[in-house]
Structure formats: structure tokens, C-alpha cells
Design a protein around this motif. Structure first.
Motif, PDB file in Angstrom:
ATOM      1  N   VAL A 222     -20.934  60.215 -42.493  1.00  0.00           N
ATOM      2  CA  VAL A 222     -19.742  59.392 -42.742  1.00  0.00           C
ATOM      3  C   VAL A 222     -20.050  57.924 -42.493  1.00  0.00           C
ATOM      4  N   ALA A 223     -20.721  57.625 -41.371  1.00  0.00           N
ATOM      5  CA  ALA A 223     -21.071  56.239 -41.081  1.00  0.00           C
ATOM      6  C   ALA A 223     -22.046  55.681 -42.112  1.00  0.00           C
ATOM      7  N   GLY A 224     -22.988  56.501 -42.572  1.00  0.00           N
ATOM      8  CA  GLY A 224     -23.911  56.055 -43.610  1.00  0.00           C
ATOM      9  C   GLY A 224     -23.195  55.698 -44.895  1.00  0.00           C
ATOM     10  N   SER A 225     -22.205  56.505 -45.268  1.00  0.00           N
ATOM     11  CA  SER A 225     -21.399  56.206 -46.462  1.00  0.00           C
ATOM     12  C   SER A 225     -20.711  54.853 -46.329  1.00  0.00           C
ATOM     13  N   ALA A 226     -20.233  54.560 -45.116  1.00  0.00           N
ATOM     14  CA  ALA A 226     -19.601  53.259 -44.883  1.00  0.00           C
ATOM     15  C   ALA A 226     -20.594  52.121 -45.106  1.00  0.00           C
ATOM     16  N   GLY A 227     -21.868  52.359 -44.798  1.00  0.00           N
ATOM     17  CA  GLY A 227     -22.880  51.333 -45.044  1.00  0.00           C
ATOM     18  C   GLY A 227     -22.986  50.971 -46.507  1.00  0.00           C
ATOM     19  N   ALA A 228     -22.878  51.974 -47.394  1.00  0.00           N
ATOM     20  CA  ALA A 228     -22.896  51.693 -48.835  1.00  0.00           C
ATOM     21  C   ALA A 228     -21.714  50.822 -49.229  1.00  0.00           C
ATOM     22  N   LEU A 229     -20.558  51.048 -48.617  1.00  0.00           N
ATOM     23  CA  LEU A 229     -19.372  50.257 -48.934  1.00  0.00           C
ATOM     24  C   LEU A 229     -19.495  48.828 -48.409  1.00  0.00           C
ATOM     25  N   LEU A 230     -20.190  48.656 -47.274  1.00  0.00           N
ATOM     26  CA  LEU A 230     -20.443  47.300 -46.778  1.00  0.00           C
ATOM     27  C   LEU A 230     -21.258  46.511 -47.789  1.00  0.00           C
ATOM     28  N   VAL A 231     -22.262  47.137 -48.367  1.00  0.00           N
ATOM     29  CA  VAL A 231     -23.099  46.472 -49.364  1.00  0.00           C
ATOM     30  C   VAL A 231     -22.274  46.090 -50.583  1.00  0.00           C
ATOM     31  N   VAL A 232     -21.377  46.976 -51.009  1.00  0.00           N
ATOM     32  CA  VAL A 232     -20.497  46.673 -52.140  1.00  0.00           C
ATOM     33  C   VAL A 232     -19.605  45.486 -51.821  1.00  0.00           C
ATOM     34  N   ALA A 233     -19.075  45.449 -50.604  1.00  0.00           N
ATOM     35  CA  ALA A 233     -18.099  44.421 -50.239  1.00  0.00           C
ATOM     36  C   ALA A 233     -18.707  43.035 -50.152  1.00  0.00           C
ATOM     37  N   GLN A 234     -19.910  42.907 -49.571  1.00  0.00           N
ATOM     38  CA  GLN A 234     -20.448  41.566 -49.358  1.00  0.00           C
ATOM     39  C   GLN A 234     -21.754  41.286 -50.093  1.00  0.00           C
ATOM     40  N   GLN A 235     -22.328  42.291 -50.761  1.00  0.00           N
ATOM     41  CA  GLN A 235     -23.564  42.132 -51.533  1.00  0.00           C
ATOM     42  C   GLN A 235     -24.656  41.440 -50.716  1.00  0.00           C
ATOM     43  N   TYR A 236     -24.650  41.758 -49.455  1.00  0.00           N
ATOM     44  CA  TYR A 236     -25.622  41.192 -48.510  1.00  0.00           C
ATOM     45  C   TYR A 236     -25.598  42.073 -47.269  1.00  0.00           C
ATOM     46  N   VAL A 237     -26.729  42.239 -46.628  1.00  0.00           N
ATOM     47  CA  VAL A 237     -26.772  43.026 -45.405  1.00  0.00           C
ATOM     48  C   VAL A 237     -27.846  42.456 -44.489  1.00  0.00           C
ATOM     49  N   SER A 238     -27.538  42.386 -43.189  1.00  0.00           N
ATOM     50  CA  SER A 238     -28.491  41.870 -42.210  1.00  0.00           C
ATOM     51  C   SER A 238     -28.250  42.569 -40.875  1.00  0.00           C
ATOM     52  N   PRO A 239     -29.195  42.483 -39.937  1.00  0.00           N
ATOM     53  CA  PRO A 239     -29.005  43.127 -38.626  1.00  0.00           C
ATOM     54  C   PRO A 239     -27.776  42.633 -37.882  1.00  0.00           C
ATOM     55  N   ALA A 240     -27.309  41.425 -38.193  1.00  0.00           N
ATOM     56  CA  ALA A 240     -26.130  40.892 -37.509  1.00  0.00           C
ATOM     57  C   ALA A 240     -24.880  41.719 -37.767  1.00  0.00           C
ATOM     58  N   ASP A 241     -24.883  42.529 -38.821  1.00  0.00           N
ATOM     59  CA  ASP A 241     -23.718  43.363 -39.138  1.00  0.00           C
ATOM     60  C   ASP A 241     -23.607  44.580 -38.232  1.00  0.00           C
ATOM     61  N   PHE A 242     -24.610  44.851 -37.396  1.00  0.00           N
ATOM     62  CA  PHE A 242     -24.655  46.133 -36.682  1.00  0.00           C
ATOM     63  C   PHE A 242     -24.879  45.969 -35.182  1.00  0.00           C
ATOM     64  N   GLY A 243     -24.513  44.831 -34.626  1.00  0.00           N
ATOM     65  CA  GLY A 243     -24.765  44.569 -33.215  1.00  0.00           C
ATOM     66  C   GLY A 243     -23.818  45.303 -32.286  1.00  0.00           C
ATOM     67  N   PHE A 244     -24.031  45.083 -30.978  1.00  0.00           N
ATOM     68  CA  PHE A 244     -23.216  45.758 -29.961  1.00  0.00           C
ATOM     69  C   PHE A 244     -21.748  45.376 -30.068  1.00  0.00           C
ATOM     70  N   ASP A 245     -21.463  44.116 -30.433  1.00  0.00           N
ATOM     71  CA  ASP A 245     -20.061  43.711 -30.537  1.00  0.00           C
ATOM     72  C   ASP A 245     -19.321  44.546 -31.571  1.00  0.00           C
ATOM     73  N   THR A 246     -20.006  44.926 -32.658  1.00  0.00           N
ATOM     74  CA  THR A 246     -19.391  45.786 -33.658  1.00  0.00           C
ATOM     75  C   THR A 246     -19.102  47.167 -33.079  1.00  0.00           C
ATOM     76  N   SER A 247     -20.046  47.721 -32.314  1.00  0.00           N
ATOM     77  CA  SER A 247     -19.839  49.027 -31.685  1.00  0.00           C
ATOM     78  C   SER A 247     -18.645  49.005 -30.742  1.00  0.00           C
ATOM     79  N   ALA A 248     -18.542  47.940 -29.946  1.00  0.00           N
ATOM     80  CA  ALA A 248     -17.434  47.843 -28.998  1.00  0.00           C
ATOM     81  C   ALA A 248     -16.096  47.730 -29.716  1.00  0.00           C
ATOM     82  N   LEU A 249     -16.042  46.947 -30.802  1.00  0.00           N
ATOM     83  CA  LEU A 249     -14.800  46.819 -31.560  1.00  0.00           C
ATOM     84  C   LEU A 249     -14.402  48.149 -32.201  1.00  0.00           C
ATOM     85  N   LEU A 250     -15.382  48.906 -32.663  1.00  0.00           N
ATOM     86  CA  LEU A 250     -15.086  50.208 -33.248  1.00  0.00           C
ATOM     87  C   LEU A 250     -14.465  51.142 -32.217  1.00  0.00           C
TER      88      LEU A 250
END
Length: 336
Positions: A222-250
């Protein structure tokens, strides 16, 4: 507040948020539509967190790891193999599931806070690897200029932010529906039974370790599928999209939405991410502090706060309390 009042408030907020998500692309500008599409992708990661934390009783801070695996896999497929949305989502789900499968031996025998720390470490290791594997991930610069997706074979590519948002919303709705349908079957009952009383379920002859491994891999998909949607949304991907702050917000979004409710987790995550983006503009530099205070307040305002054991014998706010009737049969009686 009583449980009934909290449930009624959550249903009302969820209805308002869902209605707003459907109407949003016609009420906001293109930039906001792109932000909302990215927020929906994160909401789907929140669903995977709720599946593990609230339903299965395995608290996690590491769902950004399969999220990252799915995003990079989708970006590579978009550039070298196919620009068709379902193909990218399928590959991303497989990548997320594969990463989760690799970490199963670390998770299947651990419980409670130990799982939390293991998943946090896995998430940080994946982010570090993404930042250093420049030949595949582009390193800290990320992968830019990813080709736009087409929703189905033979259809035109999604050239506007509104179209990409509607595509993201449709995919999230389908995947959320699949998760909810599965949880209404015997699988969902067994997951909740393991969360509430793992020892009793094991004594009844069920293969709890296989059950834990299966839900861990499913959450990765399920989380992997969300990664495909992130790419669709911003047409860019970097390690900054997956840091600890994102985990805490989730995790905060899942707690606010009701950890045992995957639909509530989606709504809670959307609310938290939207609030974070708004606070960054209103209170520059203070958004993390405000969100941290919101997490503390949420823990103590929810029914039972931090007092109810529900995560395979550990503490988690927002999950129903374990019931222990006085006449519960012993393991020997269950086997008989």
C-alpha cells in the motif's frame, strides 16, 4: 468526551473532508491542486500505517521506506518502461512489498516499542541509501523531469494539475476500498484478534508469525503504491520526501483519525499535512512545534488517552481497549 461523541465528530469531519477533496480541483488554483494530490499520496501511506499500527497492533515509524521504494521504482518505470498509470502503481506496490518482505525477519518476532524503533531505523537507512545511490536515485538532487502519466492505455497523458489530482483521488479511493473490503473478511478479524490477545490466538492454533509477516508485506505494498502517486503529483522525487518528519506526521494523522480506522487515518493524515503546509506560511519556522503540541494534546484528549493497552500488549492512543472477561478460557481449554 464520550466515545460516542468522538465517533460522531470524526464521522462529521471525515464527511466534510471527503466532500472537500472531491470538489477541491474546481475551487483551488493549480498549485494548490498539486499540493492536495501530494497530500492524498501521503494519506494513502497513512492508511498503511493504520493497517499495521491500529488494526494489526504493530506500531511503525518506517512506512516511508516502502513509500520511497515505490516512488523510485515508479520514476524509473516512467522513464524507461511505461507511462501507463496502472503499470507504475503495480510496479511500485511490488517494490514496496519486496522491501517489506526483506525486513520481515526483523519485525515478525518483535513487538511494541521494539517494532517502533526497528521500523524507524529501517526508514532512516532507506533515506540514507537513496541519498548516496546517485546512479539510480539521483542522490540528494533527486530525479526530476519525470514523464507525465496516462491513466489507461490509449488515453492522453495527464497534462494539468487538476487532471493529476483527480487521477490520484481515484487511485486512492480504489485502493482504500480494497483495504476496507479485505478487513471485513476473516483476515481482518484475525488481525484484530492478534492485536487484542496474541497469546490466545496462538493457543488456538493460528500461525501468528505468518499473519504478522503477511500484514507487514501488505502494508508495504500500500505504501509503495502511494509512492507512485507521489511521482504523478510532483513529477519529481528526492530523499527529502521520506525523512523522519514525514513519518512523525503520518503517525500523528493516524492517531487523530483513529488508529483502528484506515479510512479515518486517511482523513487524519490529510488534515495534518494540510495544516502543516498552512502553518509553514502563517508561522515560519514554528510549524513543527505547533504540530508536536497538537500530538500531545491529541493523546490526552482521545478516549483513554495514553492509558489503554492495545498494541499487542503495549500502549497506543486511539485504539479500543482490550477486553479481558473474567471467565476467559485458558490456553489448555482452547486447545481442548
Amino acid at each position: 468526551m464520550s466515545d460516542e461523541v468522538v465517533r460522531a465528530l470524526r464521522r462529521g469531519v471525515a464527511a466534510l473532508v471527503l466532500a472537500g477533496l472531491v470538489l477541491a480541483p474546481w475551487a483551488v488554483d493549480d498549485y494548490t491542486a498539486a499540493l492536495l494530490a501530494r497530500t492524498l499520496a501521503l494519506g494513502l501511506v497513512g492508511v498503511s500505517v493504520a493497517l499495521l499500527t491500529g488494526v494489526a497492533g504493530l506500531p511503525t515509524l518506517g512506512q516511508t521506506a516502502p513509500y520511497a521504494a515505490g516512488a523510485y521504482a515508479s520514476a524509473l518505470v516512467a522513464g524507461r518502461l511505461s507511462d501507463v498509470g496502472p503499470v507504475q502503481v503495480a510496479v511500485a506496490a511490488a517494490a514496496g512489498a519486496a522491501l517489506a518482505a526483506v525486513t520481515v525477519p526483523l519485525v515478525v518476532s518483535a513487538r511494541g516499542v521494539v517494532v517502533l524503533m526497528i521500523t524507524l531505523a529501517v526508514g532512516e537507512l532507506v533515506v540514507t541509501a537513496a541519498g548516496r545511490w546517485r546512479s539510480v536515485t539521483g542522490g540528494t538532487d533527486g530525479l526530476a523531469g519525470i514523464a507525465p502519466v496516462r491513466p489507461l492505455w490509449g488515453m492522453p497523458v495527464l497534462a494539468t494539475d487538476r487532471a493529476r489530482y483527480l487521477y490520484t483521488l481515484a487511485v486512492v479511493a480504489v485502493l482504500l476500498g480494497v483495504v476496507l473490503l479485505v478487513l471485513r473478511t476473516r483476515v481482518g478479524l484475525l488481525l484484530r484478534a492478534g492485536r487484542d490477545d496474541e497469546a490466545r490466538l496462538r493457543a488456538s492454533g493460528h500461525r501468528v508469525s505468518a499473519q504478522v509477516a503477511g500484514v507487514h508485506i501488505a502494508g508495504g505494498a500500500v505504501a509503495g503504491s502511494a509512492g507512485a502517486l507521489l511521482v504523478v503529483a510532483q513529477q519529481y522525487v528526492s530523499p527529502a520526501d521520506f525523512g523522519f518528519d514525514t513519518s512523525a506526521l503520518l503517525l500523528l494523522g493516524v492517531v487523530i483519525g483513529g488508529a483502528a480506522s484506515v479510512a479515518g487515518a486517511l482523513v487524519g493524515t490529510v488534515i495534518v499535512i494540510a495544516a502543516r503546509d498552512w502553518l509553514f506560511g502563517v508561522l515560519p519556522g514554528q510549524a513543527p512545534l505547533v504540530l508536536g503540541l497538537a500530538f500531545v494534546v491529541t493523546v490526552y484528549l482521545l478516549p483513554g488517552g495514553g492509558r489503554r493497552p492495545a498494541v499487542r500488549g503495549r500502549l497506543l492512543p486511539g485504539v479500543p481497549a482490550r477486553r479481558r472477561p473474567a471467565d476467559r478460557p485458558t490456553p489448555s481449554e482452547v486447545r481442548a
